[in-house]
Write an enzyme that holds these catalytic residues in place. Structure first.
Site, PDB file in Angstrom:
ATOM      1  CG  ASP A 272      45.268  27.806  -2.621  1.00  0.00           C
ATOM      2  OD1 ASP A 272      45.389  26.593  -2.368  1.00  0.00           O
ATOM      3  OD2 ASP A 272      45.132  28.683  -1.736  1.00  0.00           O
TER       4      ASP A 272
ATOM      5  CG  ASP B 290      42.004  27.735   3.334  1.00  0.00           C
ATOM      6  OD1 ASP B 290      41.220  28.675   3.546  1.00  0.00           O
ATOM      7  OD2 ASP B 290      42.825  27.330   4.176  1.00  0.00           O
TER       8      ASP B 290
ATOM      9  N   GLY C 227      48.058  26.297   3.262  1.00  0.00           N
ATOM     10  CA  GLY C 227      48.579  25.555   2.120  1.00  0.00           C
ATOM     11  C   GLY C 227      49.379  24.316   2.490  1.00  0.00           C
TER      12      GLY C 227
ATOM     13  CB  SER D  68      41.944  20.715   0.938  1.00  0.00           C
ATOM     14  OG  SER D  68      40.942  20.094   1.718  1.00  0.00           O
TER      15      SER D  68
ATOM     16  CG  ASN E 163      38.236  17.504   3.903  1.00  0.00           C
ATOM     17  OD1 ASN E 163      37.619  16.449   3.966  1.00  0.00           O
ATOM     18  ND2 ASN E 163      39.153  17.846   4.803  1.00  0.00           N
TER      19      ASN E 163
ATOM     20  CG  ASP F 120      46.055  31.717   0.477  1.00  0.00           C
ATOM     21  OD1 ASP F 120      46.211  30.646  -0.166  1.00  0.00           O
ATOM     22  OD2 ASP F 120      45.839  31.752   1.690  1.00  0.00           O
TER      23      ASP F 120
HETATM   24  P1  B16 Z   1      42.791  18.974   4.528  1.00  0.00           P
HETATM   25  P2  B16 Z   1      44.655  24.993   0.087  1.00  0.00           P
HETATM   26  C1  B16 Z   1      45.003  23.771   2.425  1.00  0.00           C
HETATM   27  O1  B16 Z   1      44.152  24.220   1.412  1.00  0.00           O
HETATM   28  C2  B16 Z   1      44.817  24.617   3.670  1.00  0.00           C
HETATM   29  O2  B16 Z   1      45.267  25.956   3.415  1.00  0.00           O
HETATM   30  C3  B16 Z   1      45.650  24.049   4.795  1.00  0.00           C
HETATM   31  O3  B16 Z   1      45.445  24.820   5.973  1.00  0.00           O
HETATM   32  C4  B16 Z   1      45.222  22.586   5.047  1.00  0.00           C
HETATM   33  O4  B16 Z   1      45.999  22.001   6.077  1.00  0.00           O
HETATM   34  C5  B16 Z   1      45.391  21.805   3.743  1.00  0.00           C
HETATM   35  O5  B16 Z   1      44.611  22.425   2.716  1.00  0.00           O
HETATM   36  C6  B16 Z   1      44.955  20.356   3.883  1.00  0.00           C
HETATM   37  O6  B16 Z   1      43.582  20.309   4.133  1.00  0.00           O
HETATM   38  O7  B16 Z   1      43.056  18.660   5.964  1.00  0.00           O
HETATM   39  O8  B16 Z   1      41.348  19.347   4.246  1.00  0.00           O
HETATM   40  O9  B16 Z   1      43.258  17.867   3.601  1.00  0.00           O
HETATM   41  O10 B16 Z   1      45.038  26.389   0.520  1.00  0.00           O
HETATM   42  O11 B16 Z   1      45.805  24.222  -0.533  1.00  0.00           O
HETATM   43  O12 B16 Z   1      43.411  24.978  -0.775  1.00  0.00           O
HETATM   44 MG    MG Z   2      45.578  28.586   0.216  1.00  0.00          MG
END
Ligand code: B16
Ligand code: MG
Length: 210
Positions: free
Chosen positions: A9, A11, A46, A116, A118, A170
């Site tokens: 993962d 974030d 997540g 994400s 991004n 996480d």
């Molecule tokens: P985005 P992960 C997740 O990342 C974040 O934990 C979550 O808070 C966020 O809303 C989601 O990505 C989407 O992100 O807006 O950038 O598309 O933990 O899956 O790496």
């Molecule tokens: Mg995460």
């Protein structure tokens, strides 16, 4: 390590973008007069962008149309992307980088499995643009965690069976997704206490003892 592949993962595992998510969601929530705090932010780990917005709008008296929600999510994302430009390779810890390098040395194939959209921008900011053998992220899925799609795609991109891959997460939703996909899992932070997690990590480097 008996796994052929390790799926990370992003974030909360490789880096900590939650503070930027928080600042961007907080500005959006303040602008529309909806209460938002760090505790509510914890529920967004997540979870996809639109599902995160729905959680924030639980506190709103006004009902938003899909078009209005798309505009709010875009506003948040534009600010979030601006904040991401503060990130540099210095935001990647030596422990995370050296642990992943050692896993590679031991012959493991490494993938990213992030909700994400991004993720590629964040990997670039961290200097990991070309680092992973495969990247599965919010741009190649239609269902977000706890659905296993993001990890199943990562395994497919690695050309490996889920049972041969370890997922490192996480978030509780991330461990649930790993279980649903037939993966073994390692949890860090709040995910370390998930009742069905296979390995509880105190530190990222504990991965080398699996
Ligand atoms: P985005 P992960 C997740 O990342 C974040 O934990 C979550 O808070 C966020 O809303 C989601 O990505 C989407 O992100 O807006 O950038 O598309 O933990 O899956 O790496
Ligand atoms: Mg995460």
């Amino acid at each position: 390590m008996n796994y052929k592949g390790v799926i990370f993962d992003l974030d909360g595992v490789i880096c900590f973008t939650d503070k930027y998510h928080y600042q961007a969601w907080k500005k959006m929530a303040d602008d529309i007069g909806v209460y938002f705090d760090e505790k509510i932010n914890n529920r967004l780990r997540g979870v996809s962008r639109m599902a995160s917005l729905d959680i924030i709008l639980e506190r709103s008296e006004k009902l938003y149309t899909q078009v209005e929600k798309d505009i709010l999510a875009d506003q948040k994302n534009e600010l979030y992307k601006k904040l991401l430009h503060q990130m540099t390779p210095a935001d990647l810890s030596d422990e995370v980088k050296s642990t992943m390098d050692e896993l590679k040395n031991r012959g493991c194939r490494l993938a990213l499995g992030s909700s994400s959209k991004n993720a590629k921008l964040i990997l670039e900011r961290l200097g990991l643009g070309e680092y992973f053998d495969a990247v599965s992220d919010g741009t190649n899925i239609t269902h977000s965690k706890p659905n296993p799609e993001v990890f199943l795609k990562a395994a497919e991109f690695l050309d490996l069976d889920p049972k041969d891959c370890l997922v490192v997460e996480d978030a509780i939703a991330g461990i649930d997704a790993a279980l649903a996909g037939g993966f073994h899992s390692a949890g860090i932070g709040e995910a370390a206490v998930h009742e069905k997690v296979d390995y509880s990590l105190h530190t990222f480097a504990d991965l080398l003892s699996i």
